[in-house]
Write an enzyme that holds these catalytic residues in place. Sequence first.
Site, PDB file in Angstrom:
ATOM      1  N   HIS B 112       0.890  -0.941   0.081  1.00 29.38           N
ATOM      2  CA  HIS B 112       0.097  -0.116  -0.129  1.00 29.38           C
ATOM      3  C   HIS B 112       0.828   1.192   0.083  1.00 29.38           C
ATOM      4  CE1 HIS B 112      -2.519   3.117   1.851  1.00 29.38           C
ATOM      5  NE2 HIS B 112      -3.755   2.375   1.582  1.00 29.38           N
ATOM      6  N   ASP B 189       3.034  -4.134   8.372  1.00 29.82           N
ATOM      7  CA  ASP B 189       2.000  -3.265   7.910  1.00 29.82           C
ATOM      8  C   ASP B 189       0.734  -4.302   8.316  1.00 29.82           C
ATOM      9  OD1 ASP B 189      -0.206  -2.034   7.124  1.00 29.82           O
ATOM     10  OD2 ASP B 189       0.673  -1.518   5.107  1.00 29.82           O
ATOM     11  N   GLN B 192      -4.461  -4.912   7.005  1.00 27.68           N
ATOM     12  CA  GLN B 192      -5.273  -5.720   6.398  1.00 27.68           C
ATOM     13  C   GLN B 192      -5.061  -6.962   7.182  1.00 27.68           C
ATOM     14  OE1 GLN B 192      -7.557  -5.066   4.163  1.00 27.68           O
ATOM     15  NE2 GLN B 192      -6.711  -2.834   3.426  1.00 27.68           N
ATOM     16  N   LYS B 215     -10.705  -0.151  10.540  1.00 28.09           N
ATOM     17  CA  LYS B 215     -10.883  -1.185   9.508  1.00 28.09           C
ATOM     18  C   LYS B 215     -11.095  -2.537  10.460  1.00 28.09           C
ATOM     19  CE  LYS B 215      -7.466   0.061   6.164  1.00 28.09           C
ATOM     20  NZ  LYS B 215      -8.006   0.647   5.072  1.00 28.09           N
ATOM     21  N   CYS B 353      -4.651   2.226  -3.975  1.00 29.12           N
ATOM     22  CA  CYS B 353      -3.619   2.741  -3.266  1.00 29.12           C
ATOM     23  C   CYS B 353      -2.171   2.068  -3.289  1.00 29.12           C
ATOM     24  CB  CYS B 353      -3.580   2.997  -1.800  1.00 29.12           C
ATOM     25  SG  CYS B 353      -4.921   4.264  -1.636  1.00 29.12           S
TER      26      CYS B 353
END
Lengths: 137, 398
Positions: B112, B189, B192, B215, B353
């Site tokens: 991303h 990261d 997700q 999220k 993104c």
Amino acid sequence: MDNRNIIMNHYTSSPYKKDFNPDLNYQKIETKSDSCIDHLNIYVKFENNILKDAYFNGEACAIATSSCSILLKNCLNKTVSEIVEYIKNFDNMVNGKDFNLEELKEAIVFKEIVRQGHRKTCAYLPYQGLKKLIDKR
Amino acid sequence: MNIEDFPMLREDLIYLDNGATTFKPQCVIDKITEYYTKYSANAHRGDYDISYKVDQEYENSREIVRKFINARFKEEIIFTSGATESLNMIANGFFGKFIEPDDEILITQTEHASNVLPWFRLVNEKQAKINYIPLDDNHYVTLENVKKAVTPKTKVISLASITNVIGDERPIKEICEFAHQNNIFVVMDGAQSVPHRKTDVIDLDVDFLAFSGHKMCGPTGIGVLYGKKELLEEMEPQNYGGGMNESFDNPNEIYLKELPTRLEAGTPNIAGAIGLGQAIKYLDSIGMKKIEAYEKKLRRYAIEKLINIPYLDIINIESDSGIISFNVDGVFSQDVAYYLNKYKVCVRAGNHCAKILNQETGVLNSLRISLYFYNTESDIDSLVELLSNKEKIVEEML
């Protein structure tokens, strides 16, 4: 031809959508939407303040692509000030103000579509690009 | 499952854009309202009861986050505005101090933007280098390829644990083990993955982790930066101001507070942090293992149906997260998204993104559906039905 066919014709087989030609050395403006993935490159050639030639390419939805095609078609052989007027007229239409119907020609097809808020951004994107280029001049 | 907990799911729509953000259960909305209606004071002002209550709630959320990702210390949990801010803090605040010219930062082309641009900025400032881990035929990261990409100059490997377009799950634990043997830091990261999988930072042994609250059923504007305590101690605050200083008399005498406050200058996002704590309690009440299993099953169900549509080009058939990216052959993804929107189906069109991903996949843009535990087989059935008639898509896309 109904509105849908006009849009689809300009979307699928626009005579103004062409691959980049480095030999032409035209002015380029890149215009990208903040809210979606529409991304258009517009190339123009002005002679004596008149738009003598133009083409575009990029990745954009049916509305943005067809709107760009119609914009270039309608602006060819217009002077800079006539183009500014034309853009203002289109701006008025999409924002529900008084506008000159005849001047807009095929661009009138977007009159209803722009009522879907997010589609307004798509239809206006090429106008925003050309306006930026003219402002720079 | 748990549909009844979400006011937004009473609306007439099918929401398949959970990779972008998730809906909020009533208990999270109530918790935020409770802060604004019952004890709406600032933090760190314990002179009166309602501010003391704010401190208790705010710090309790930190403890909830700590337990949720199994961090060792509460001081390792820093509240930020989201994964983006967390990643920027890691790149600038920590690596900005240590990266030297010609050092290498290892990422992939499927990251991303938030896990690309902070590093681009850093390498520009430090005359360092970005290298990309080569991906396999499915665009996956393998440990073997990480090993091939590492050089003596590699200082940090920064990876999404699950990517936001391909949806593949990376072998973070194995990468950490290899990286640490070679004195390389690992940044994860988790935007997700943390909402969808049990995350255990001790087991993974990651050095830093970034994720966003919104999220995972929490409010927008709140996120988390996790870092090993000894590393966070070295982090330079990106913001100076109230709350984070002990005292200051002149530019040469600035004394900062201890972790975590030192890295949380200014009035924090109190409602956000408290809301995130409640969201995590909510997710825990369902169980992360149950959420993961449910989403995997729903994904399989979706793939089995979508794969039968001949003009659908699915980019990530194999991956097992709730992310499915695809294109309708010959129709621009955004036009398909507009068509689906007419039937109140919310999907995302775009490059999501991940703008350098197209160098890897050759696909510029795509449609993405991203599932969460409140999606149902019926949602998938509606989507499949709408996608099953290409003529209708083209006819109604305008």
